[in-house]
Motif scaffolding. Structure first.
Motif, PDB file in Angstrom:
ATOM      1  N   GLN A  90     -26.867 -25.946 -37.797  1.00  0.00           N
ATOM      2  CA  GLN A  90     -28.324 -25.931 -37.908  1.00  0.00           C
ATOM      3  C   GLN A  90     -28.829 -24.731 -38.729  1.00  0.00           C
ATOM      4  N   GLY A 181     -36.075 -28.786 -29.914  1.00  0.00           N
ATOM      5  CA  GLY A 181     -35.151 -29.846 -30.274  1.00  0.00           C
ATOM      6  C   GLY A 181     -35.719 -31.223 -30.009  1.00  0.00           C
ATOM      7  N   GLN A 209     -35.970 -29.411 -34.557  1.00  0.00           N
ATOM      8  CA  GLN A 209     -34.611 -29.523 -35.067  1.00  0.00           C
ATOM      9  C   GLN A 209     -33.945 -30.693 -34.342  1.00  0.00           C
ATOM     10  N   ASN A 211     -31.163 -32.413 -33.674  1.00  0.00           N
ATOM     11  CA  ASN A 211     -29.711 -32.273 -33.845  1.00  0.00           C
ATOM     12  C   ASN A 211     -28.951 -33.441 -33.239  1.00  0.00           C
ATOM     13  N   ASN A 244     -30.246 -30.164 -43.186  1.00  0.00           N
ATOM     14  CA  ASN A 244     -29.081 -29.450 -43.694  1.00  0.00           C
ATOM     15  C   ASN A 244     -29.261 -29.037 -45.150  1.00  0.00           C
ATOM     16  N   THR A 273     -30.769 -32.755 -38.470  1.00  0.00           N
ATOM     17  CA  THR A 273     -29.578 -31.922 -38.609  1.00  0.00           C
ATOM     18  C   THR A 273     -28.555 -32.339 -37.558  1.00  0.00           C
ATOM     19  N   TYR A 274     -27.610 -31.457 -37.238  1.00  0.00           N
ATOM     20  CA  TYR A 274     -26.576 -31.812 -36.267  1.00  0.00           C
ATOM     21  C   TYR A 274     -26.046 -30.573 -35.577  1.00  0.00           C
ATOM     22  N   ARG A 275     -25.885 -30.683 -34.272  1.00  0.00           N
ATOM     23  CA  ARG A 275     -25.269 -29.617 -33.496  1.00  0.00           C
ATOM     24  C   ARG A 275     -23.763 -29.838 -33.508  1.00  0.00           C
ATOM     25  N   TRP A 297     -20.590 -35.419 -39.958  1.00  0.00           N
ATOM     26  CA  TRP A 297     -21.594 -34.386 -40.155  1.00  0.00           C
ATOM     27  C   TRP A 297     -21.002 -33.102 -40.730  1.00  0.00           C
TER      28      TRP A 297
END
Length: 382
Positions: A90, A181, A209, A211, A244, A273-275, A297
């Motif tokens: 992130q 989030g 965000q 994620n 991203n 985005t992605y955790r 990802w």
């Protein structure tokens, strides 16, 4: 072929384009300038403020944020911290948005905004000491205009809205940004914050965000449509951006801040985005998500795409990258050294700031706790 420098368009023109884009976002997809392969793409409505120097600064801060996160995760695994919420993956969402803030803007984080804290000048040791349990706060929020972390999911969206309403009443042109989030958008506090912000034209940017996971709950289990469209139901604009892509995040946040600070009411940004790590270090993500998803990802890593672009366009040398690696390693070493030498806090300090003034019940509890502590000393003397 090298990409020519593109001068940033005026913020007002970009804001106008954002408003127009809002209603076409579903068919156009998230706003994106920098692809995972490190190539720039043309967007029909927006022109990025392309500056190699700025992009190198983004890269450096993303690397520092990841170094903080990697070291803190390792410290928790080794028993030095009680808990840690990883941010890996992130970095672009946090660094890109934080760089768009003015010094007099105020940020309300949740509990994972270590990259934003870094950009606001908060010592990462102060962030880490919070999760070691040796401080009741960590830093002075007024010093950096960066509020204390909030572990109660979504509650700080109301705090941010109230603060923004106060700024407007004082005639300030500063803005507020609230980070949360995807899971927080399912909380009533966030819906209430949206209502108040919209009705009172509060100068606040709600920065989500997304994620993809609210702990173990995937985002598709929380809503039927895109997150950003929730803003439309409350009467203010929202857009989706590739979270991203640090260039896109920075440009969109800058435009959104200009929108709110000029009296147009709130704005919602969904940064997709992605955790890549666990929700927190007490979580095991292998129990609820597929390894293939993580691999997918990882190929979109926000740091890798900036590095690839800087190299391919000749905007950074190996010496630059080596210098950043050394700086990141030095930062990690400083965090480890200072964490392991932190003194234990005074146990009685927890009673000192419950109320602004004295309170008889707190005084009674303080005395009871002091007597309890002294009882251990008495037993040891026997």
């Amino acid at each position: 072929m090298s990409v020519p420098r593109i001068e940033p368009s005026p913020a007002t023109a970009f804001s106008d384009a954002l408003s127009a884009f809002t209603f076409r976002a579903e068919e156009s997809g998230p706003i994106q300038f920098l692809m995972p392969a490190g190539t720039l793409v043309h967007h029909p409505d927006h022109t990025p403020g392309y500056d190699p120097g700025r992009l190198r600064a983004f890269y450096r801060d993303m690397m520092m944020a990841r170094s903080i996160d990697t070291e803190a995760t390792a410290l928790q695994r080794q028993g030095e911290l009680g808990l840690w919420p990883p941010l890996a993956g992130q970095e672009a969402a946090q660094i890109g948005s934080a760089h768009a803030l003015r010094a007099d803007d105020y940020a309300f984080p949740s509990y994972r905004e270590h990259g934003v804290a870094w950009c606001r000048g908060v010592d990462p040791v102060d962030v880490v000491r919070l999760y070691r349990g040796v401080t009741n706060g960590g830093w002075d929020p007024r010093e950096k205009n960066f509020h204390l972390y909030t572990l109660v999911v979504g509650s700080h969206a109301l705090h941010a809205t109230g603060y923004a309403m106060g700024l407007a009443k004082r005639g300030s042109d500063a803005a507020v940004i609230a980070y949360f989030g995807d899971g927080a958008t399912s909380e009533g506090d966030v819906a209430e914050a949206f209502t108040f912000a919209a009705v009172y034209d509060a100068p606040v940017v709600f920065f989500c965000q997304n994620n993809q996971w609210a702990i173990s709950e995937p985002v598709e289990r929380q809503l039927r449509g895109p997150l950003y469209q929730r803003a439309h139901g409350f009467g203010f604009p929202g857009v989706q951006v590739d979270g991203n892509d640090v260039l896109a995040v920075h440009a969109v946040t800058q435009a959104a801040l200009e929108h709110v600070r000029t009296g147009n009411g709130p704005f919602f940004i969904e940064a997709s985005t992605y955790r890549m790590g666990a929700h927190t270090t007490s979580d095991d993500p292998t129990r609820y998500r597929r390894a293939a998803e993580l691999d997918e990802w990882r190929a979109k890593d926000p740091i890798d795409r900036v590095r690839t672009h800087l190299i391919s366009e000749g905007h950074a040398t190996q010496e630059f990258f080596d210098g950043i690696d050394t700086e990141a390693a030095d930062l990690a070493y400083r965090i480890r050294r200072q964490v392991r030498t932190m003194p234990n806090p005074d146990r009685m300090e927890v009673f000192n700031h419950v109320y602004a003034d004295g309170h008889t019940l707190v005084d009674e509890e303080r005395a009871q706790f002091a007597a309890y502590q002294e009882s251990f000393a008495d037993e040891g003397a026997k």
